[in-house]
Design a protein around this motif. Structure first.
Motif, mmCIF file in Angstrom:
data_model
loop_
_atom_site.group_PDB
_atom_site.id
_atom_site.type_symbol
_atom_site.label_atom_id
_atom_site.label_comp_id
_atom_site.label_asym_id
_atom_site.label_seq_id
_atom_site.Cartn_x
_atom_site.Cartn_y
_atom_site.Cartn_z
ATOM 1 N N ARG A 122 -6.331 -34.296 72.197
ATOM 2 C CA ARG A 122 -6.123 -33.736 70.860
ATOM 3 C C ARG A 122 -6.945 -32.462 70.695
ATOM 4 O O ARG A 122 -6.444 -31.456 70.160
ATOM 5 C CB ARG A 122 -6.543 -34.769 69.809
ATOM 6 N N PHE A 123 -8.189 -32.473 71.178
ATOM 7 C CA PHE A 123 -9.057 -31.302 71.070
ATOM 8 C C PHE A 123 -8.558 -30.184 71.981
ATOM 9 O O PHE A 123 -8.504 -29.013 71.588
ATOM 10 C CB PHE A 123 -10.484 -31.696 71.422
ATOM 11 N N TYR A 124 -8.180 -30.536 73.228
ATOM 12 C CA TYR A 124 -7.678 -29.531 74.169
ATOM 13 C C TYR A 124 -6.420 -28.849 73.648
ATOM 14 O O TYR A 124 -6.174 -27.668 73.945
ATOM 15 C CB TYR A 124 -7.369 -30.184 75.511
ATOM 16 N N ALA A 125 -5.588 -29.582 72.907
ATOM 17 C CA ALA A 125 -4.304 -29.048 72.466
ATOM 18 C C ALA A 125 -4.454 -27.851 71.542
ATOM 19 O O ALA A 125 -3.509 -27.073 71.373
ATOM 20 C CB ALA A 125 -3.489 -30.142 71.789
ATOM 21 N N LYS A 126 -5.620 -27.665 70.952
ATOM 22 C CA LYS A 126 -5.809 -26.532 70.036
ATOM 23 C C LYS A 126 -6.359 -25.297 70.749
ATOM 24 O O LYS A 126 -6.523 -24.243 70.122
ATOM 25 C CB LYS A 126 -6.728 -26.936 68.886
ATOM 26 N N PHE A 127 -6.651 -25.399 72.050
ATOM 27 C CA PHE A 127 -7.258 -24.273 72.763
ATOM 28 C C PHE A 127 -6.356 -23.046 72.759
ATOM 29 O O PHE A 127 -5.145 -23.134 72.984
ATOM 30 C CB PHE A 127 -7.545 -24.649 74.222
ATOM 31 N N THR A 128 -6.953 -21.889 72.526
ATOM 32 C CA THR A 128 -6.292 -20.614 72.783
ATOM 33 C C THR A 128 -6.767 -20.109 74.145
ATOM 34 O O THR A 128 -7.714 -20.638 74.725
ATOM 35 C CB THR A 128 -6.641 -19.598 71.690
ATOM 36 N N LYS A 129 -6.086 -19.101 74.670
ATOM 37 C CA LYS A 129 -6.431 -18.536 75.976
ATOM 38 C C LYS A 129 -6.582 -19.649 77.013
ATOM 39 O O LYS A 129 -7.583 -19.777 77.713
ATOM 40 C CB LYS A 129 -7.716 -17.708 75.887
ATOM 41 N N GLU A 131 -4.323 -22.261 79.991
ATOM 42 C CA GLU A 131 -3.131 -22.404 80.816
ATOM 43 C C GLU A 131 -2.291 -23.610 80.413
ATOM 44 O O GLU A 131 -1.225 -23.864 80.984
ATOM 45 C CB GLU A 131 -3.516 -22.531 82.300
ATOM 46 N N ILE A 132 -2.727 -24.358 79.414
ATOM 47 C CA ILE A 132 -1.941 -25.488 78.924
ATOM 48 C C ILE A 132 -0.657 -24.942 78.300
ATOM 49 O O ILE A 132 -0.703 -24.034 77.462
ATOM 50 C CB ILE A 132 -2.734 -26.290 77.877
ATOM 51 N N PRO A 133 0.515 -25.465 78.698
ATOM 52 C CA PRO A 133 1.770 -24.918 78.160
ATOM 53 C C PRO A 133 1.927 -25.204 76.681
ATOM 54 O O PRO A 133 1.435 -26.211 76.162
ATOM 55 C CB PRO A 133 2.843 -25.649 78.976
ATOM 56 N N GLY A 134 2.618 -24.288 75.997
ATOM 57 C CA GLY A 134 2.882 -24.465 74.584
ATOM 58 C C GLY A 134 1.876 -23.768 73.697
ATOM 59 O O GLY A 134 0.823 -23.302 74.147
ATOM 60 N N GLU A 135 2.207 -23.722 72.414
ATOM 61 C CA GLU A 135 1.343 -23.078 71.435
ATOM 62 C C GLU A 135 0.265 -24.047 70.953
ATOM 63 O O GLU A 135 0.501 -25.251 70.857
ATOM 64 C CB GLU A 135 2.169 -22.600 70.239
ATOM 65 N N PRO A 136 -0.930 -23.545 70.655
ATOM 66 C CA PRO A 136 -2.000 -24.429 70.188
ATOM 67 C C PRO A 136 -1.590 -25.256 68.976
ATOM 68 O O PRO A 136 -0.862 -24.782 68.096
ATOM 69 C CB PRO A 136 -3.125 -23.451 69.838
ATOM 70 N N PHE A 137 -2.066 -26.489 68.958
ATOM 71 C CA PHE A 137 -1.751 -27.399 67.864
ATOM 72 C C PHE A 137 -2.834 -28.459 67.785
ATOM 73 O O PHE A 137 -3.350 -28.909 68.813
ATOM 74 C CB PHE A 137 -0.385 -28.072 68.090
ATOM 75 N N TYR A 138 -3.173 -28.860 66.552
ATOM 76 C CA TYR A 138 -4.219 -29.865 66.357
ATOM 77 C C TYR A 138 -3.725 -30.940 65.398
ATOM 78 O O TYR A 138 -3.581 -30.676 64.197
ATOM 79 C CB TYR A 138 -5.485 -29.215 65.808
ATOM 80 N N PRO A 139 -3.442 -32.150 65.878
ATOM 81 C CA PRO A 139 -3.001 -33.227 64.980
ATOM 82 C C PRO A 139 -4.041 -33.522 63.903
ATOM 83 O O PRO A 139 -5.245 -33.541 64.169
ATOM 84 C CB PRO A 139 -2.826 -34.421 65.928
#
Length: 228
Positions: A122-129, A131-139
């Motif tokens: 959940r925390f990683y999903a909000k990262f900018t810059k 290599e995780i695919p997709g746009e940042p998002f934080y549940p």
């Protein structure tokens, strides 16, 4: 809040812990997705092919939007950078407002690791810059369902009434024949345990059956009438 993601260690854990709640969410119009971190194999009576048939049948019964089964190792699941990034990628794709994870205390190491992985992802999903695919998002919220291998009673943060959904919850579990129905005694034990557990939590809120959930954070109410 219209999109929900439930993350489990193995196919069948989400059904055990919150199958009735998923049925309720779907009936209310929410988009519900499940991610299993492993395919659950090896087990004494299962195979990858059998388990795939079982989780597909269960998913159809639940009415969920999607189910993703990742390829991390059953029995040896460990929190780490790669699994965090993969699950974060799923979160970015689905973009759920609420994530459900296994309760963080358990005798089964895979369940404990799934809880840790989900929190970190959940925390990683909000990262900018990144290599995780997709746009940042934080549940917005994480809640924890109870599917544990401990003979304990845990005080939940809230309990959801699943009286109308309970029999269909059992149906979603019964399709996992390689895990629960390979003999009559096994299914009798499992179904009785679930009835007693959900009956106990239902009794706490004056209904027939309930599913308990925990939260690390306070839970807000928009209206006092939301309380049963």
């Amino acid at each position: 809040m219209s999109t929900i993601l439930a993350i489990g260690p193995h196919p069948d854990d989400v059904e055990i812990g919150m199958g009735g709640s998923i049925l309720k969410f779907v009936s209310l119009g929410y988009d519900v997705h499940i991610v299993d971190l492993t395919n659950g194999e090896p087990t004494p009576y299962g195979s990858i092919e059998t388990r795939k048939e079982e989780w597909e049948r269960s998913s159809n019964l639940l009415g969920i939007k999607s189910r993703t089964v990742l390829e991390f190792p059953n029995r040896y699941l460990m929190d780490g950078i790669e699994v965090r990034k993969e699950v974060a990628g799923v979160i970015r794709k689905i973009r759920p407002e609420i994530v459900f994870l296994p309760y963080w205390v358990d005798a089964h190491p895979d369940h404990v690791q799934t809880s840790k992985i989900g929190e970190a992802s959940r925390f990683y999903a909000k990262f900018t810059k990144s290599e995780i695919p997709g746009e940042p998002f934080y549940p917005s919220h994480i809640f924890y369902y109870f599917c544990y291998h401990l003979n304990v009673t845990i005080n939940p943060s809230f309990i959801l009434d699943i009286s109308n959904e309970f029999e269909r919850k059992l149906d979603s579990m019964r399709v996992y024949q390689s895990q629960f129905v390979y003999d009559a005694a096994r299914w009798k034990y499992i179904s009785t345990m679930i009835k007693e557990r959900n009956g106990y939590y239902g009794g706490l809120i004056h209904v027939d059956y309930g599913e308990p959930f925990a939260s690390h954070e306070p839970i807000g109410l928009k209206d006092i009438r939301d309380i049963l």
